[in-house]
Design an enzyme around this catalytic site. Structure first.
Site, PDB file in Angstrom:
ATOM      1  N   ASP A   1      66.902  15.632 -47.031  1.00  7.48           N
ATOM      2  CA  ASP A   1      66.597  14.754 -45.599  1.00  7.48           C
ATOM      3  C   ASP A   1      66.301  15.918 -44.644  1.00  7.48           C
ATOM      4  O   ASP A   1      65.737  15.232 -43.329  1.00  7.48           O
ATOM      5  CB  ASP A   1      67.544  13.690 -44.848  1.00  7.48           C
TER       6      ASP A   1
ATOM      7  N   LYS B   1      57.516  13.352 -47.032  1.00  7.21           N
ATOM      8  CA  LYS B   1      55.754  13.270 -46.031  1.00  7.21           C
ATOM      9  C   LYS B   1      54.886  14.397 -46.505  1.00  7.21           C
ATOM     10  O   LYS B   1      53.755  13.902 -46.805  1.00  7.21           O
ATOM     11  CB  LYS B   1      56.342  12.707 -44.495  1.00  7.21           C
TER      12      LYS B   1
ATOM     13  N   GLY C   1      66.299  11.951 -52.631  1.00  8.88           N
ATOM     14  CA  GLY C   1      65.194  11.501 -53.042  1.00  8.88           C
ATOM     15  C   GLY C   1      64.348  11.791 -51.346  1.00  8.88           C
ATOM     16  O   GLY C   1      64.783  11.944 -50.790  1.00  8.88           O
ATOM     17  N   HIS C   2      62.729  11.357 -51.649  1.00  3.32           N
ATOM     18  CA  HIS C   2      62.632  11.154 -50.307  1.00  3.32           C
ATOM     19  C   HIS C   2      61.853   9.682 -50.738  1.00  3.32           C
ATOM     20  O   HIS C   2      61.187   8.892 -51.006  1.00  3.32           O
ATOM     21  CB  HIS C   2      61.550  11.873 -49.927  1.00  3.32           C
TER      22      HIS C   2
ATOM     23  N   THR D   1      74.687  21.597 -54.108  1.00  2.00           N
ATOM     24  CA  THR D   1      74.653  20.779 -55.008  1.00  2.00           C
ATOM     25  C   THR D   1      74.557  21.451 -55.989  1.00  2.00           C
ATOM     26  O   THR D   1      75.044  23.069 -55.929  1.00  2.00           O
ATOM     27  CB  THR D   1      73.474  20.038 -55.045  1.00  2.00           C
TER      28      THR D   1
ATOM     29  N   LEU E   1      59.957  15.286 -34.104  1.00  2.00           N
ATOM     30  CA  LEU E   1      59.969  15.410 -32.739  1.00  2.00           C
ATOM     31  C   LEU E   1      60.076  14.040 -32.185  1.00  2.00           C
ATOM     32  O   LEU E   1      60.472  13.819 -30.678  1.00  2.00           O
ATOM     33  CB  LEU E   1      58.652  16.890 -32.491  1.00  2.00           C
ATOM     34  N   ASP E   2      59.100  13.269 -32.531  1.00  2.00           N
ATOM     35  CA  ASP E   2      59.543  12.073 -31.954  1.00  2.00           C
ATOM     36  C   ASP E   2      60.595  11.402 -31.757  1.00  2.00           C
ATOM     37  O   ASP E   2      60.588  10.601 -30.725  1.00  2.00           O
ATOM     38  CB  ASP E   2      58.540  10.966 -32.959  1.00  2.00           C
TER      39      ASP E   2
HETATM   40  P1  GDP Z   1      63.378  14.501 -47.915  1.00  2.00           P
HETATM   41  O1  GDP Z   1      64.666  13.974 -48.446  1.00  2.00           O
HETATM   42  O2  GDP Z   1      63.414  15.951 -46.829  1.00  2.00           O
HETATM   43  O3  GDP Z   1      62.623  14.082 -48.856  1.00  2.00           O
HETATM   44  O4  GDP Z   1      63.838  13.357 -46.742  1.00  2.00           O
HETATM   45  P2  GDP Z   1      62.916  12.310 -46.353  1.00  2.00           P
HETATM   46  O5  GDP Z   1      60.881  12.840 -46.651  1.00  2.00           O
HETATM   47  O6  GDP Z   1      63.291  10.816 -47.479  1.00  2.00           O
HETATM   48  O7  GDP Z   1      62.851  11.974 -45.310  1.00  2.00           O
HETATM   49  C1  GDP Z   1      64.003  10.865 -44.456  1.00  2.00           C
HETATM   50  C2  GDP Z   1      63.306  10.650 -43.198  1.00  2.00           C
HETATM   51  O8  GDP Z   1      62.788  10.710 -42.442  1.00  2.00           O
HETATM   52  C3  GDP Z   1      62.355   9.578 -43.865  1.00  2.00           C
HETATM   53  O9  GDP Z   1      62.312   8.208 -43.353  1.00  2.00           O
HETATM   54  C4  GDP Z   1      61.274   9.769 -43.391  1.00  2.00           C
HETATM   55  O10 GDP Z   1      60.024   8.668 -43.176  1.00  2.00           O
HETATM   56  C5  GDP Z   1      61.414   9.961 -42.558  1.00  2.00           C
HETATM   57  N1  GDP Z   1      60.472  10.762 -41.633  1.00  2.00           N
HETATM   58  C6  GDP Z   1      59.021  12.014 -41.907  1.00  2.00           C
HETATM   59  N2  GDP Z   1      59.339  12.575 -41.255  1.00  2.00           N
HETATM   60  C7  GDP Z   1      59.400  11.824 -39.294  1.00  2.00           C
HETATM   61  C8  GDP Z   1      59.202  12.260 -38.747  1.00  2.00           C
HETATM   62  O11 GDP Z   1      58.388  13.177 -37.651  1.00  2.00           O
HETATM   63  N3  GDP Z   1      58.991  11.378 -37.601  1.00  2.00           N
HETATM   64  C9  GDP Z   1      60.172   9.919 -38.009  1.00  2.00           C
HETATM   65  N4  GDP Z   1      60.432   9.176 -36.869  1.00  2.00           N
HETATM   66  N5  GDP Z   1      60.504   9.978 -39.300  1.00  2.00           N
HETATM   67  C10 GDP Z   1      60.256  10.394 -39.927  1.00  2.00           C
END
Ligand code: GDP
Length: 430
Positions: free
Chosen positions: A12, A17, A39-40, A237, A335-336
């Site tokens: 996560d 992204k 998942g992402h 895992t 970072l936000d």
């Molecule tokens: P993964 O398991 O690493 O693929 O995690 P995800 O891609 O599901 O990311 C976890 C959450 O972080 C998702 O809800 C994304 O939309 C959110 N996310 C990713 N990058 C950023 C970011 O830079 N800022 C914020 N606020 N949310 C982010």
């Protein structure tokens, strides 16, 4: 050119992204390990989607998406995900499934649940998607390969053999209903009809793509801490989450893996069970606030729906996490989320039995580690959506500089929001 996107931490990290950003520029996107157990979240032109099993290139008509031989293929999950895309208006993706991938069987899901039930309070916090029983069977040589579906006689023989073993455990250990081989066989034959159009010799396909100079992206699931060899075993895992495993799980020649992008968050989060060591954890109202501020990023796992535990950035774990991935660059996300804090702590050492170390310990010692912090000033402003690294507040840039120094790997991307466009590029100082 082969790139990998992998997680430095507990999963996560926001890989979705970055993967989506790079998938757009890739000819081939490959899943090489895990299954539908994590998942992402991808926010693209078609909307917001949760992907669990499908590679992130499924939104692009020019991309071939591969479920590699290292993946646990749950056919029902695959069908659900394909429908999720179709319902969202995404055109049918180009998908290939390795004929060497193995099938996650309905009894793997059952055994996962039965084992958690048997362990009661001592359970490892499995997602109950059958991953541990699947990989146990694979390595014990009791698995069913996708290609077995094309040879009914071989399939039946293997099923008879496996069910005999399973039924002993069901009867004597779990006291649950026995498996019906005929029903399982029929179910597999139905699955065969669904996946037949996608089955391919992906090894040859990938090797040809490399020869033709195609851009290939390996998409990792979870992160370093969840690797069964290199992570926080047994709270891991059951498949390898490190980029190097792409050479096995997708059959990439090791010398072709040129760029390993390791993703880490500007703070820590983990969806693991509460029994799992999480040295950097922030508890109480402070933790709740960060989880709430994290919003999408902080609250619930994309697959598990479990509330995440949150913590300060853990430089000890992340340095190690990047090292075992062999990171060539680091993407820092979220970072936000930290814009509300007056001060921000970073874990820069672990104190174990009175000694401070910056080397990530083995699981036998990790449970005794206490965090040693550095404290940095916050930037007290909203940087969400910022696309120019230089325009970030000085304190935010100083925070990123500090993290880079601590982990010793170049931070080249800093993400400022969940959308694909909310990204800054940074000249690394290492
Ligand atoms: P993964 O398991 O690493 O693929 O995690 P995800 O891609 O599901 O990311 C976890 C959450 O972080 C998702 O809800 C994304 O939309 C959110 N996310 C990713 N990058 C950023 C970011 O830079 N800022 C914020 N606020 N949310 C982010």
């Amino acid at each position: 050119m082969v790139k990998a996107i992998v997680g430095a931490n507990w999963g996560d990290e926001g890989k979705g992204k970055i993967t989506d950003m790079l998938a757009q520029q890739s000819d081939v996107v490959i899943r090489f390990q895990g299954g539908a157990n994590a998942g992402h979240t991808i926010i693209c032109d078609y909307g917001k989607f949760s992907l669990h099993l499908l590679p992130s290139g499924v939104f692009y008509p020019h991309t071939t998406n591969i479920i590699g031989n290292g993946v646990a293929l749950n056919v029902n999950s695959l069908v659900k995900e394909l429908k999720h895309l179709a319902d969202g208006g995404v055109p049918t993706p180009n998908l290939l499934i390795s004929e060497r991938a193995q099938i996650l069987m309905p009894y793997h899901v059952l055994f996962d649940a039965y084992e958690e039930e048997r362990l009661g309070g001592k359970a490892f916090g499995s997602t109950k998607s059958g991953i541990a029983p699947f990989y146990s069977d694979k390595y014990a040589k009791n698995g069913i390969q996708v290609a077995d579906l094309t040879d009914p006689q071989r399939l039946r023989t293997r099923l008879d053999y496996v069910c005999q073993l399973k039924n002993v455990m069901l009867e004597h250990l779990y006291h649950k209903p026995l498996l019906d081989v005929d029903a399982l066989y029929d179910e597999l034959m139905a699955a065969r009809e669904i996946i037949l159009p996608y089955i391919a010799d992906t090894t040859t396909f990938i090797h040809n793509a490399i020869r033709e100079g195609k851009t290939i992206l390996l998409e990792g699931q979870l992160g370093s801490m969840k690797d069964p060899d290199l992570g926080i075993y047994p709270f891991t895992t059951s498949s390898h989450t490190v980029a190097g495993f792409g050479c096995v799980g997708a059959c990439i020649p090791p010398h072709e893996l040129k760029d390993i992008i390791c993703v880490t968050k500007a703070y820590s989060s983990s969806v693991g069970s509460h029994a799992e060591p999480f040295v950097c954890e922030i508890t109480g109202t402070e933790g709740e606030e960060l989880r709430r501020r994290g919003g999408d990023a902080g609250e619930y796992g994309a697959t598990t729906g479990r509330p995440r535990r949150v913590g300060w950035f853990d430089a000890v774990a992340t340095k190690y996490g990047c090292a075992v991935q062999g990171a060539t660059e680091v993407a820092l996300t979220c970072l936000d989320v930290l814009g509300y804090l007056d001060e921000i702590k970073v874990v820069v050492g672990y104190e174990i039995d009175g000694e401070v170390t910056d080397i990530f310990p083995v699981p036998a010692r990790l449970g005794r580690a206490k965090p040693v912090y550095a404290t940095l000033p916050g930037w007290k402003s909203d940087v969400r959506g910022c696309t120019d690294y230089d325009a970030l507040p000085e304190q935010a840039k100083a925070y990123v500089d500090f993290l880079e120094q601590q982990i010793g790997f170049p931070i080249t991307m800093v993400s400022t929001g969940p959308k694909r466009s909310e990204m800054t590029h940074r000249a690394a100082k290492l």
